[in-house]
Enzyme design. Structure first.
Site, PDB file in Angstrom:
ATOM      1  N   GLY A   1      12.665   2.762  -0.610  1.00  0.00           N
ATOM      2  CA  GLY A   1      11.431   3.300  -0.063  1.00  0.00           C
ATOM      3  C   GLY A   1      10.259   2.422  -0.471  1.00  0.00           C
ATOM      4  O   GLY A   1      10.356   1.587  -1.370  1.00  0.00           O
ATOM      5  N   CYS A   2       9.129   2.618   0.197  1.00  0.00           N
ATOM      6  CA  CYS A   2       7.969   1.765  -0.078  1.00  0.00           C
ATOM      7  C   CYS A   2       7.430   2.012  -1.482  1.00  0.00           C
ATOM      8  O   CYS A   2       7.181   1.066  -2.240  1.00  0.00           O
ATOM      9  CB  CYS A   2       6.884   1.977   0.969  1.00  0.00           C
ATOM     10  SG  CYS A   2       6.455   3.711   1.275  1.00  0.00           S
ATOM     11  N   TYR A   3       7.269   3.283  -1.858  1.00  0.00           N
ATOM     12  CA  TYR A   3       6.768   3.573  -3.206  1.00  0.00           C
ATOM     13  C   TYR A   3       7.718   3.047  -4.283  1.00  0.00           C
ATOM     14  O   TYR A   3       7.280   2.420  -5.247  1.00  0.00           O
ATOM     15  CB  TYR A   3       6.542   5.074  -3.387  1.00  0.00           C
ATOM     16  CG  TYR A   3       5.359   5.648  -2.627  1.00  0.00           C
ATOM     17  CD1 TYR A   3       4.075   5.162  -2.833  1.00  0.00           C
ATOM     18  CD2 TYR A   3       5.522   6.701  -1.728  1.00  0.00           C
ATOM     19  CE1 TYR A   3       2.981   5.708  -2.154  1.00  0.00           C
ATOM     20  CE2 TYR A   3       4.436   7.253  -1.050  1.00  0.00           C
ATOM     21  CZ  TYR A   3       3.167   6.764  -1.267  1.00  0.00           C
ATOM     22  OH  TYR A   3       2.099   7.304  -0.605  1.00  0.00           O
TER      23      TYR A   3
ATOM     24  N   GLU B   1      -0.265  -0.352   0.094  1.00  0.00           N
ATOM     25  CA  GLU B   1       0.146   0.603  -0.918  1.00  0.00           C
ATOM     26  C   GLU B   1      -0.214   0.008  -2.271  1.00  0.00           C
ATOM     27  O   GLU B   1       0.050  -1.169  -2.525  1.00  0.00           O
ATOM     28  CB  GLU B   1       1.656   0.802  -0.818  1.00  0.00           C
ATOM     29  CG  GLU B   1       2.110   2.126  -1.331  1.00  0.00           C
ATOM     30  CD  GLU B   1       3.448   2.505  -0.742  1.00  0.00           C
ATOM     31  OE1 GLU B   1       3.497   3.083   0.346  1.00  0.00           O
ATOM     32  OE2 GLU B   1       4.456   2.165  -1.382  1.00  0.00           O
TER      33      GLU B   1
END
Lengths: 347, 347, 347, 347
Positions: free
Chosen positions: B150-152, B243
């Site tokens: 995932g991005c996080y 992000e």
């Protein structure tokens, strides 16, 4: 009909000065008597500010030294730090609501440390009341000087003071993660504040050395009865207004997030501007945009023994000009909410 | 001239699918063979996506079941969780790069807990390689399935793994404060993602229950050798992409922020995409917008014994489609940076 | 392996200079030999630009006078008007691609009128080729100086030249309504470009006196065979990049919007960067963001005898640095699209 | 103390309904008696709207059919077209301020043409007053139904009516180029209104067929004494609120931009909300954000015989809910500016 309060705004060419004028325009008991901005003296407010285009009757900007203080009841200091205290310390007559950092820190040495200059008027510090309104109602009516808190400390202290006072959290290991709109940086010409630098982007700044830190630590320490050190990391977000703080706290032995909620409920139930949200609802800056309102809430952290407190304000209103007017209202015996009734602007 | 890799993208009507196509268009060894989106089958990419208006020659969107897998070398899964594994588990032939959550968690029970459905293909979990590229170079060349993080987690793990591995920080009490652009929420029609709800505003969401948590904890736990619990609070910021994570860590006895810097320096010196910034420079999302780059840095916290690690990525590139291509390159023996050379877009 | 073109960029601290470097970084035949910015000489590009943080190997900024021109094949002028011609006129050796306004107007008196200074090098004007690439392919290969059009003229002329040339519209009464992102205003410190002034707002500027007007009129007049006067009103829109023009034209006797479409179709069918959209599809800046593409379309107006032509570009790419590279490619016999293959970035 | 006006808002879950409630909250003579939104009946306003989080005492949303009309003085229709007239036509008792399109067009056939449905209550059309307040002061006090103009027509007609009435411009060849914030599109779930589709972008829409056209033409035609056709092209701009129109007009023989200025000066000198800006100052949406103010100005066009009129409003206030309250004030004999005194919000 009652006599209006005649106000002067020093530094009406900055964002806080302008937002003060915006609010003062509809305050039923205020008359805007003088607006200063030395670098723009002689210009109309409409020339300096787009949103005052519909208000050609506002007083022209003047030099601070040209104001006749005799007829002024209250002066709002919206100048940069040091310049503010220097000027306000020689004004006689009006009571003072200062929005700069100059009268917030009680210790002139701490001030010199963080602001890099000797305090221009240390003799005045003892009489200044730290104007976090909800915690200063006893002192404000008699105060000659109200020192309005910084925007970040306003949010942080409203979230933390009731918890520290009640011993529900440790005053150590408080971690404040803050997000702010760009207006907090002022209207000065810095590359970092250009649209193309800010839009579509986010970044932290002032990591470990933001000037609002000592103010938060002073007020927390006052309640904790000892020196307190906080972690505070502000971030710049691509929006004009708004401030949100996500605060991680260590719970006192045996305490839970629910205890914190109960403390907020008790403390803020009757506050006109501070609102504990329903359980589970996350505060958002759009809940308060353009208004003097504060929304906050508390959540259990996934890490045991901790909780997450979240609070949102409009940095220019409750974080600055709105709270200044709230303080003025109390200083002059007016209803606390007068002139601050506007509902938030959304979308 | 070498034969190109023929790729199929399942879910080309979502943001990650579209960004994969954007990157694939200029990858010198890729041929886009099939693009699926069942709800929009029959439409051209230009009808579904504004930025493909100049690319009328892209394959028309089709139904996944109409793809002829015989000629496909690699399939990219850009579908929602559960749907992805369900579909991919019955495809034979191509190797799989999955961008959904389905092959990230090794434990099917944990998956069921967090995603609320039974895992559609638990038998495939053991062979899936967790594709945080910089930490998976050994396994990827032989992998049939790469599970893109995932991005996080991508940002968090790049910031934390070298520190946990070296024992420089405690794996407990890790506090991750994350800020994300709106594209992370996908192109689905939700009121919360409307422009007027998001612009000029910021708010946290998924407090204490975001689905990227278990993934971070799994990978940290794998290195720490025991279960790890992290605090993770994501916030929605009014920007399309980007992000940023601000991570507060407890230093191991006798360690300092400088030790963390040294560890990053050693670990990432030769990485093409991961960049330790010069001492004191704060990471910002505008440093990586549209690119596969990662920037990070470390700062001393004002609270003794702690440090602040900050990392920024583009959530759709290194946080999703770019890393997917990086993984594909390794799986097929291509140079790791191929097709990912674009410099960030600023302003 | 072929020898690369060694380029120098004068004014690499401005947005057009930076976008040129962004594109040059991935151009397979370009080597970035020198980057100047006198006010920031000695700094790294990463210090001046966030998005070059991942590129520490870029040449350090130097003073223009310190560049050794012997080894430079082509120099890109990204300086303000007047400064550009002054400097470029004394450089010997490299061919010149100028992005300033200095070599666009053929008449030095017109230049003096609009720019308020005498032209610094009028003797060079005759040899400069007006580099609207799609209309300058014959002249560019032999040109020593390519004068890249302004961003507004690029969009306007691509939309209007084929129509004027074919006699489909009147060259009089052309009304151009233009919208531009903020990067068009440059990185200079002006209050008008601060985030808080631009965000959540829109306004026209330079009404009736924008400096791109004479350039549009010169090129239209050249095709029309007589002096042409256009109406042109630009507006500032809260976005970083992008430019859209909505142009109202009077149709020639007996002509319709469909005739205009047919003319575009014929003229642009084989163009790699100029795209006539399908009938009824409105151009949007998000179709071209970050790329060298142009999208346009034509619509019937509700007022009889008129049509609406709409065109969108990225002001920094096709409107500036991308077109500069496109011109360089032609000047040096390279494929026209080389280094400009990036697909638009969306979202 | 006087009895308050008790109001009901039909469609309080849309942006115009919500902005009406925002303004009504501080109107000294209004009591919010009922708020309907059939799809969200039973929810609180705070559940539906972030900015009402500080107002838990607002009436809960109900179904329109559950409102007891006996005690209601005025009903505000904030429903979609057709639904509005259908519901309002059967309500007896309260006077009606409708913000939908249903009572604006006098001709039911024109309505059917543009809206694609037969008018639900054509019998009511003759008694509806077109509520462009500044041009309807005679009729409003006695009106049972006020039809509030659309946002685009409000701006366009304030800019054009004084000029057409005085014969200063041709009623033909009027070209309106309009820019609007996203709130004008409503809170419905459409992909086109997602943040990631709108941010960092601009595009025209409804070219040649926007439903506000016939309304502009009707009112202009009424003053011109004959049918009028206008060119009108709206564009979507990435901002929440605000609307700006740049209007190109053909001057009547012998007239100049200065004559237009004089006409505005004469017509609007005493208007509380309509402000002619000083000569040369360009209107901007940030001058009016959140307020009922209108700013306008006129400029000479470079094309001889034409002028450029520019006007800016907040689409949700003067363009919708603010004008609705302004109309209500006149209908009930209250001061026209009551409840509309808020100054614009900037930044």
């Amino acid at each position: 009909m009652t006599t209006p309060l005649r106000i002067a705004v020093l530094g009406a060419s900055g964002y806080t000065g302008a937002d003060l004028v915006r609010l003062a325009l509809t305050h039923p008991r205020v008359e805007i008597a003088a607006l200063s901005a030395n670098a723009k003296a002689g210009q109309t407010m409409a020339e300096v500010w787009p949103h005052f285009a519909p208000y050609p009757a506002l007083p022209r900007l003047c030099r601070a030294e040209d104001i006749d203080w005799a007829g002024i009841d209250v002066v709002f200091g919206c100048l940069p730090h040091a310049a503010s205290a220097e000027l306000l310390s020689v004004i006689e007559g009006p009571r003072i609501v200062d929005l700069s950092a100059d009268f917030r820190l009680k210790n002139a040495a701490t001030y010199a440390d963080w602001y890099g200059v000797a305090h221009p008027a240390p003799a005045l510090l003892p009489e200044a009341v730290y104007g976090l309104t909800e915690f200063a109602r006893d002192a404000l009516p008699a105060a000659r000087i109200a020192a309005c808190p910084g925007c970040y400390p306003t949010a942080a202290l409203l979230a933390l003071l009731p918890l520290v006072e009640a011993g529900l959290i440790s005053a150590d290991r408080i971690t404040i993660n803050a997000l702010s709109g760009v207006s907090g940086a002022g209207r000065g010409l810095k590359e970092a504040n250009l649209f193309a630098e800010v839009a579509e982007a986010v970044h932290p700044y002032g990591i470990g050395r933001h000037r609002h830190m000592p103010e938060i630590e002073q007020e927390l320490g006052r309640r904790a009865g000892r020196a307190v050190t906080v972690s505070f990391t502000p971030h710049l977000v691509p929006m004009n207004r708004g401030e949100l703080e996500t605060i991680i706290v260590d719970l006192a032995e045996g305490r839970s997030a629910a205890n914190l909620r109960a403390a907020f409920e008790a403390r803020y139930a009757d506050e006109p501007f501070v609102h504990l949200l329903p359980d589970g609802v996350a505060p958002a800056t759009r809940m308060v945009r353009g208004s003097n309102h504060v929304v906050l809430n508390v959540f259990a952290d996934r890490v045991p023994g901790r909780a997450i407190v979240i609070v949102a304000i409009d940095n220019l209103v409750k974080g600055s000009s709105g709270q200044a007017i709230q303080n003025m209202n109390l200083m002059f015996g007016l209803p606390e909410t007068m002139g601050l009734e506007q509902a938030p602007l959304f979308p």
